[in-house]
Each structure stands twice: as C-alpha cells, then as structure tokens.
Scaffold this motif. Sequence first.
Motif, PDB file in Angstrom:
ATOM      1  N   MET A   1       0.915  -1.206   0.076  1.00 55.47           N
ATOM      2  CA  MET A   1      -0.360  -0.095   0.404  1.00 55.47           C
ATOM      3  C   MET A   1       0.763   0.936  -0.297  1.00 55.47           C
ATOM      4  O   MET A   1       1.751   1.197   0.680  1.00 55.47           O
ATOM      5  CB  MET A   1      -0.926   0.068   0.986  1.00 55.47           C
ATOM      6  CG  MET A   1      -1.908   0.456   1.265  1.00 55.47           C
ATOM      7  SD  MET A   1      -2.563   0.328   2.274  1.00 55.47           S
ATOM      8  CE  MET A   1      -4.520  -0.758   2.237  1.00 55.47           C
ATOM      9  N   SER A   2       0.688   2.340  -0.283  1.00 57.00           N
ATOM     10  CA  SER A   2       1.401   3.405  -0.900  1.00 57.00           C
ATOM     11  C   SER A   2       1.564   4.345   0.146  1.00 57.00           C
ATOM     12  O   SER A   2      -0.048   3.929   0.785  1.00 57.00           O
ATOM     13  CB  SER A   2       0.568   4.116  -1.748  1.00 57.00           C
ATOM     14  OG  SER A   2       0.155   4.781  -2.282  1.00 57.00           O
ATOM     15  N   ASP A   3       2.279   5.090   0.158  1.00 57.01           N
ATOM     16  CA  ASP A   3       2.253   6.346   1.896  1.00 57.01           C
ATOM     17  C   ASP A   3       0.678   6.695   1.522  1.00 57.01           C
ATOM     18  O   ASP A   3      -0.126   7.209   2.572  1.00 57.01           O
ATOM     19  CB  ASP A   3       3.102   6.735   1.561  1.00 57.01           C
ATOM     20  CG  ASP A   3       4.637   6.254   2.143  1.00 57.01           C
ATOM     21  OD1 ASP A   3       4.069   4.815   3.083  1.00 57.01           O
ATOM     22  OD2 ASP A   3       5.818   6.392   2.397  1.00 57.01           O
ATOM     23  N   LEU A   6      -2.614   4.665   2.047  1.00 53.10           N
ATOM     24  CA  LEU A   6      -2.574   4.686   3.866  1.00 53.10           C
ATOM     25  C   LEU A   6      -2.696   5.535   4.695  1.00 53.10           C
ATOM     26  O   LEU A   6      -3.734   5.835   5.683  1.00 53.10           O
ATOM     27  CB  LEU A   6      -1.020   4.047   3.875  1.00 53.10           C
ATOM     28  CG  LEU A   6      -1.025   3.170   5.814  1.00 53.10           C
ATOM     29  CD1 LEU A   6      -1.749   2.595   6.290  1.00 53.10           C
ATOM     30  CD2 LEU A   6       0.424   2.999   5.948  1.00 53.10           C
ATOM     31  N   ARG A   7      -2.069   7.210   4.445  1.00 56.55           N
ATOM     32  CA  ARG A   7      -2.430   8.198   5.221  1.00 56.55           C
ATOM     33  C   ARG A   7      -4.256   8.324   4.793  1.00 56.55           C
ATOM     34  O   ARG A   7      -4.864   9.027   6.198  1.00 56.55           O
ATOM     35  CB  ARG A   7      -1.538   9.449   4.865  1.00 56.55           C
ATOM     36  CG  ARG A   7      -0.824   9.418   5.497  1.00 56.55           C
ATOM     37  CD  ARG A   7       0.335  11.020   4.865  1.00 56.55           C
ATOM     38  NE  ARG A   7       0.682  10.790   3.459  1.00 56.55           N
ATOM     39  CZ  ARG A   7       1.872  10.658   3.511  1.00 56.55           C
ATOM     40  NH1 ARG A   7       3.169  10.078   4.350  1.00 56.55           N
ATOM     41  NH2 ARG A   7       2.146  10.292   1.964  1.00 56.55           N
ATOM     42  N   ASN A  11      -6.615   8.970   7.565  1.00 52.34           N
ATOM     43  CA  ASN A  11      -7.672   9.972   7.782  1.00 52.34           C
ATOM     44  C   ASN A  11      -9.159   9.605   7.830  1.00 52.34           C
ATOM     45  O   ASN A  11     -10.393  10.216   8.543  1.00 52.34           O
ATOM     46  CB  ASN A  11      -7.438  10.642   6.434  1.00 52.34           C
ATOM     47  CG  ASN A  11      -8.071  12.443   6.945  1.00 52.34           C
ATOM     48  OD1 ASN A  11      -8.048  12.875   7.915  1.00 52.34           O
ATOM     49  ND2 ASN A  11      -8.298  13.478   5.553  1.00 52.34           N
ATOM     50  N   LYS A  12      -9.744   8.766   6.814  1.00 53.09           N
ATOM     51  CA  LYS A  12     -10.605   8.544   6.927  1.00 53.09           C
ATOM     52  C   LYS A  12     -11.359   7.573   8.391  1.00 53.09           C
ATOM     53  O   LYS A  12     -12.223   7.944   8.763  1.00 53.09           O
ATOM     54  CB  LYS A  12     -11.069   7.835   5.601  1.00 53.09           C
ATOM     55  CG  LYS A  12     -11.021   8.375   4.402  1.00 53.09           C
ATOM     56  CD  LYS A  12     -12.636   8.742   4.816  1.00 53.09           C
ATOM     57  CE  LYS A  12     -12.503   9.613   3.069  1.00 53.09           C
ATOM     58  NZ  LYS A  12     -13.664  10.558   2.621  1.00 53.09           N
ATOM     59  N   MET A  13     -10.545   6.440   9.095  1.00 52.93           N
ATOM     60  CA  MET A  13     -10.640   6.205  10.574  1.00 52.93           C
ATOM     61  C   MET A  13     -10.590   7.370  11.246  1.00 52.93           C
ATOM     62  O   MET A  13     -11.640   7.374  12.240  1.00 52.93           O
ATOM     63  CB  MET A  13      -9.356   5.459  10.044  1.00 52.93           C
ATOM     64  CG  MET A  13      -9.531   3.813   9.534  1.00 52.93           C
ATOM     65  SD  MET A  13     -11.315   3.232  10.033  1.00 52.93           S
ATOM     66  CE  MET A  13     -11.005   2.433  11.488  1.00 52.93           C
ATOM     67  N   ASP A  14     -10.101   8.194  11.138  1.00 49.37           N
ATOM     68  CA  ASP A  14      -9.959   9.217  12.455  1.00 49.37           C
ATOM     69  C   ASP A  14     -11.472   9.680  11.927  1.00 49.37           C
ATOM     70  O   ASP A  14     -12.013  10.558  13.055  1.00 49.37           O
ATOM     71  CB  ASP A  14      -8.800  10.239  12.022  1.00 49.37           C
ATOM     72  CG  ASP A  14      -7.496   9.836  12.718  1.00 49.37           C
ATOM     73  OD1 ASP A  14      -7.140   8.458  13.752  1.00 49.37           O
ATOM     74  OD2 ASP A  14      -6.278  10.245  12.491  1.00 49.37           O
ATOM     75  N   GLN A  15     -12.204  10.471  10.830  1.00 46.89           N
ATOM     76  CA  GLN A  15     -13.473  10.433  10.502  1.00 46.89           C
ATOM     77  C   GLN A  15     -14.161  10.080  11.130  1.00 46.89           C
ATOM     78  O   GLN A  15     -15.070  10.475  11.651  1.00 46.89           O
ATOM     79  CB  GLN A  15     -12.874  11.758   9.546  1.00 46.89           C
ATOM     80  CG  GLN A  15     -12.240  12.256   8.541  1.00 46.89           C
ATOM     81  CD  GLN A  15     -12.516  12.374   7.316  1.00 46.89           C
ATOM     82  OE1 GLN A  15     -12.977  12.575   6.368  1.00 46.89           O
ATOM     83  NE2 GLN A  15     -11.879  13.508   6.611  1.00 46.89           N
ATOM     84  N   LEU A  16     -14.326   9.100  11.047  1.00 47.05           N
ATOM     85  CA  LEU A  16     -15.355   7.985  11.118  1.00 47.05           C
ATOM     86  C   LEU A  16     -14.995   8.207  13.041  1.00 47.05           C
ATOM     87  O   LEU A  16     -16.443   7.779  13.885  1.00 47.05           O
ATOM     88  CB  LEU A  16     -14.696   6.547  10.892  1.00 47.05           C
ATOM     89  CG  LEU A  16     -15.540   6.642   9.293  1.00 47.05           C
ATOM     90  CD1 LEU A  16     -14.895   5.530   8.731  1.00 47.05           C
ATOM     91  CD2 LEU A  16     -16.405   6.718   9.193  1.00 47.05           C
TER      92      LEU A  16
END
Length: 68
Positions: A1-3, A6-7, A11-16
């Motif tokens: 997976m590219s950086d 992954l970022r 970011n999406k996980m943090d938003q969720l």
Amino acid sequence: MSDDLLRALENKMDQLIHRCHQLQQENAELKAREGEWQQERTRLIEKNELARSRVEAMISHLKNLDTE
C-alpha cells in the motif's frame, strides 16, 4: 500500500472515530431529554387526573345540592 493511500485511510478512520464520538454524545443527550419529557408527561398526567377528580367531585356536589 502506498503512503498516500495509507494516510488517506488513516484520515478516513480518524473522521469515522470522531463522528462516532459525536453520535454517542448526541445519543446520550437525546436519551437525557427523553427522560425529562417522560417525567414531565407523567407529572402532567397526574395533574390532569387530579383536575378531573376535582371536577367530578364538584359536579357530584352540585347534583346533590339540586336534589335537596
């Protein structure tokens, strides 16, 4: 997976996670308000029953006066 990918995923996980916390707080507030409304509803029903019994007692008293 590219950086970058992954970022973006982080970011999406943090938003969720943030949204989940917001929804949990909102849910707790709504449940508290619901409890308050239920208490007020119970109080109003009790007041209504008291008023109804008083009116019925007055009507009965007036009927008794009429028959005397």
